[in-house]
Design a protein around this motif. Sequence first.
Motif, PDB file in Angstrom:
ATOM      1  N   VAL A 171       0.078 -17.814  15.378  1.00  0.00           N
ATOM      2  CA  VAL A 171      -0.123 -17.078  15.291  1.00  0.00           C
ATOM      3  C   VAL A 171      -1.064 -17.152  14.074  1.00  0.00           C
ATOM      4  N   LYS A 172      -1.260 -15.920  14.786  1.00  0.00           N
ATOM      5  CA  LYS A 172      -3.236 -15.494  13.191  1.00  0.00           C
ATOM      6  C   LYS A 172      -2.151 -14.288  12.239  1.00  0.00           C
ATOM      7  N   ILE A 173      -2.124 -14.536  11.073  1.00  0.00           N
ATOM      8  CA  ILE A 173      -2.036 -13.687   9.630  1.00  0.00           C
ATOM      9  C   ILE A 173      -3.067 -13.354   9.138  1.00  0.00           C
ATOM     10  N   THR A 174      -3.602 -12.198   8.492  1.00  0.00           N
ATOM     11  CA  THR A 174      -4.130 -11.883   7.462  1.00  0.00           C
ATOM     12  C   THR A 174      -4.234 -11.512   5.853  1.00  0.00           C
ATOM     13  N   GLY A 175      -4.188 -12.346   4.810  1.00  0.00           N
ATOM     14  CA  GLY A 175      -3.461 -12.156   3.722  1.00  0.00           C
ATOM     15  C   GLY A 175      -5.076 -11.275   3.001  1.00  0.00           C
ATOM     16  N   SER A 176      -4.310 -11.210   1.670  1.00  0.00           N
ATOM     17  CA  SER A 176      -5.214  -9.989   0.082  1.00  0.00           C
ATOM     18  C   SER A 176      -4.882 -10.561  -1.082  1.00  0.00           C
ATOM     19  N   ALA A 177      -5.735 -10.564  -1.573  1.00  0.00           N
ATOM     20  CA  ALA A 177      -5.626 -10.670  -3.127  1.00  0.00           C
ATOM     21  C   ALA A 177      -6.778 -10.144  -3.794  1.00  0.00           C
ATOM     22  N   GLU A 178      -6.180  -9.921  -5.566  1.00  0.00           N
ATOM     23  CA  GLU A 178      -7.867  -9.697  -5.821  1.00  0.00           C
ATOM     24  C   GLU A 178      -8.229 -10.097  -6.578  1.00  0.00           C
ATOM     25  N   GLU A 179      -7.842 -11.326  -6.771  1.00  0.00           N
ATOM     26  CA  GLU A 179      -8.005 -12.658  -7.716  1.00  0.00           C
ATOM     27  C   GLU A 179      -9.508 -14.254  -6.721  1.00  0.00           C
ATOM     28  N   SER A 180      -8.992 -14.389  -5.261  1.00  0.00           N
ATOM     29  CA  SER A 180      -9.397 -15.109  -4.679  1.00  0.00           C
ATOM     30  C   SER A 180      -9.085 -15.257  -3.656  1.00  0.00           C
ATOM     31  N   TRP A 181     -10.125 -16.530  -3.210  1.00  0.00           N
ATOM     32  CA  TRP A 181     -10.027 -16.526  -1.538  1.00  0.00           C
ATOM     33  C   TRP A 181      -8.511 -17.530  -1.558  1.00  0.00           C
TER      34      TRP A 181
END
Length: 71
Positions: A7-17
């Motif tokens: 499955v494909k999932i996208t995560g996000s963060a303010e700090e880094s990839w």
Amino acid sequence: MTAVKIVKITGSAEESWQAAAEEAFREASKTIDDISGVEVEDWTADVEDGEISEYRATVEVAFPVHDQQRQ
């Protein structure tokens, strides 16, 4: 032979990839058992005022398909 679902999932963060990829994995692991691998497919980011404001990592999460006997 073991069948594997991806499955494909996208995560996000303010700090880094890396933090964004780890967030995607953490969220996936809340509902997916026995994750056997993660592959980073894409890195993106939002930019505001000449600075990266949010990092995003799209990952593919692999896990085995378990046999379930029908009753």
